[in-house]
Write an enzyme that holds these catalytic residues in place. Structure first.
Site, short mmCIF file in Angstrom:
data_model
loop_
_atom_site.label_atom_id
_atom_site.label_comp_id
_atom_site.label_asym_id
_atom_site.label_seq_id
_atom_site.Cartn_x
_atom_site.Cartn_y
_atom_site.Cartn_z
N ASP A 1 -1.84 -5.04 5.80
CA ASP A 1 -2.16 -5.54 4.46
C ASP A 1 -0.93 -6.15 3.77
O ASP A 1 -0.99 -7.25 3.24
CB ASP A 1 -2.78 -4.45 3.57
CG ASP A 1 -1.95 -3.16 3.51
OD1 ASP A 1 -0.94 -3.06 4.22
OD2 ASP A 1 -2.32 -2.26 2.73
N GLY B 1 -5.06 0.53 4.00
CA GLY B 1 -4.96 -0.72 3.25
C GLY B 1 -5.51 -1.96 3.94
O GLY B 1 -6.00 -2.87 3.29
N ASP C 1 6.30 -4.46 2.75
CA ASP C 1 7.12 -4.25 1.55
C ASP C 1 8.54 -3.94 2.03
O ASP C 1 9.28 -4.86 2.39
CB ASP C 1 6.46 -3.11 0.77
CG ASP C 1 7.09 -2.85 -0.58
OD1 ASP C 1 7.57 -3.79 -1.20
OD2 ASP C 1 7.09 -1.69 -1.03
N PHE D 1 3.86 -4.88 -7.99
CA PHE D 1 2.94 -3.98 -7.32
C PHE D 1 1.55 -4.57 -7.45
O PHE D 1 1.09 -4.90 -8.55
CB PHE D 1 2.98 -2.57 -7.93
CG PHE D 1 2.32 -1.58 -7.03
CD1 PHE D 1 2.99 -1.03 -5.94
CD2 PHE D 1 0.99 -1.23 -7.23
CE1 PHE D 1 2.36 -0.15 -5.07
CE2 PHE D 1 0.35 -0.34 -6.37
CZ PHE D 1 1.04 0.19 -5.29
P1 IMP Z 1 6.51 -0.51 3.50
O1 IMP Z 1 6.69 0.57 4.53
O2 IMP Z 1 7.43 -0.32 2.34
O3 IMP Z 1 6.57 -1.89 4.06
O4 IMP Z 1 5.11 -0.30 2.83
C1 IMP Z 1 3.98 -0.33 3.55
C2 IMP Z 1 2.77 0.19 2.84
O5 IMP Z 1 2.98 0.52 1.46
C3 IMP Z 1 1.74 -0.90 2.85
O6 IMP Z 1 1.05 -0.93 4.06
C4 IMP Z 1 0.89 -0.49 1.66
O7 IMP Z 1 -0.07 0.45 2.06
C5 IMP Z 1 1.88 0.13 0.68
N1 IMP Z 1 2.33 -0.87 -0.32
C6 IMP Z 1 3.47 -1.56 -0.39
N2 IMP Z 1 3.51 -2.40 -1.44
C7 IMP Z 1 2.32 -2.24 -2.06
C8 IMP Z 1 1.72 -2.86 -3.22
O8 IMP Z 1 2.27 -3.74 -3.92
N3 IMP Z 1 0.46 -2.43 -3.52
C9 IMP Z 1 -0.21 -1.49 -2.82
N4 IMP Z 1 0.31 -0.90 -1.72
C10 IMP Z 1 1.56 -1.27 -1.36
MG MG Z 2 -0.84 -0.75 4.94
#
Ligand code: IMP
Ligand code: MG
Length: 184
Positions: free
Chosen positions: A108, A52, A111, A160
């Site tokens: 990127d 990403g 979340d 998203f």
């Molecule tokens: P986390 O571990 O939940 O913080 O998510 C991390 C990864 O999930 C990010 O580096 C993205 O690759 C993917 N991700 C989280 N939210 C989104 C979104 O809204 N769109 C696309 N990818 C996302």
């Molecule tokens: Mg990422």
């Protein structure tokens, strides 16, 4: 996510642009200057989390005006669609010995924070000179672990999003802006 079988299907799922190319460019220039000013003369290693962050990394490194090196790691938590699997896997590791560098992780989006939390824990065991996090996007309302970026360019609500490196089912990384995605 629904199957994308045509250009029309692809375009139909782009709900609206939430951050334009111009806004991204302006924010990156500012952060590039901030990083250049604070690390002047120190060995910087920018570590991008693939896939990403590849677009953000390409633009951010060109906004930095002091010597820096780049490195890549692949960490995956979303395997398909918009739902997190809850499992983080390091599928490609860095080549550099980070004990010689001030490391800046270039992400990127944060979340739930789980992916980055695991990456940070791993990198800390390798004793970098310092470790900071720069993220293009932050969705703080979704956080499940105690993790904050040192620099966050844009805070967004719980939507998203796609584009500028971010995907849905591997599509949309090539959009030059950040858009909200229409789910089924
Ligand atoms: P986390 O571990 O939940 O913080 O998510 C991390 C990864 O999930 C990010 O580096 C993205 O690759 C993917 N991700 C989280 N939210 C989104 C979104 O809204 N769109 C696309 N990818 C996302
Ligand atoms: Mg990422």
């Amino acid at each position: 996510m629904g199957d994308i079988k045509s250009v029309d299907d692809f375009n139909k799922r782009i709900k609206r642009v939430i951050i334009s190319e111009e806004e991204i460019e302006t924010a990156i220039k500012k952060v590039g200057k901030q990083i250049s000013d604070s690390y002047d003369g120190h060995p910087i290693l920018l570590v991008s989390i693939l896939n990403g962050a590849f677009v953000f990394m390409a633009d951010l490194c060109r906004a930095i005006t002091v010597p820096c090196e780049i490195g890549f790691m692949c960490a995956k938590s979303y395997y398909n669609g918009t739902v997190s699997s809850g499992v983080v896997k390091i599928t490609m590791d860095l080549q550099q010995d980070i004990s010689k560098y001030h490391v800046i992780i270039v992400e990127d989006i944060i979340d739930t924070g789980r992916t980055l939390n695991d990456v940070v824990k791993l990198l800390k065991t390798r004793n970098p000179l310092s470790l900071k996090i720069v993220t293009l996007l932050d969705k703080p309302s979704r956080r499940e672990v105690d993790l904050k970026a040192d620099i966050s360019l844009f805070t967004i609500p719980n939507h998203f999003v796609i584009g500028y490196g971010l995907d849905c089912g591997e599509y949309y990384r090539n959009l030059p802006y950040i858009a909200e995605y229409i789910e089924d």
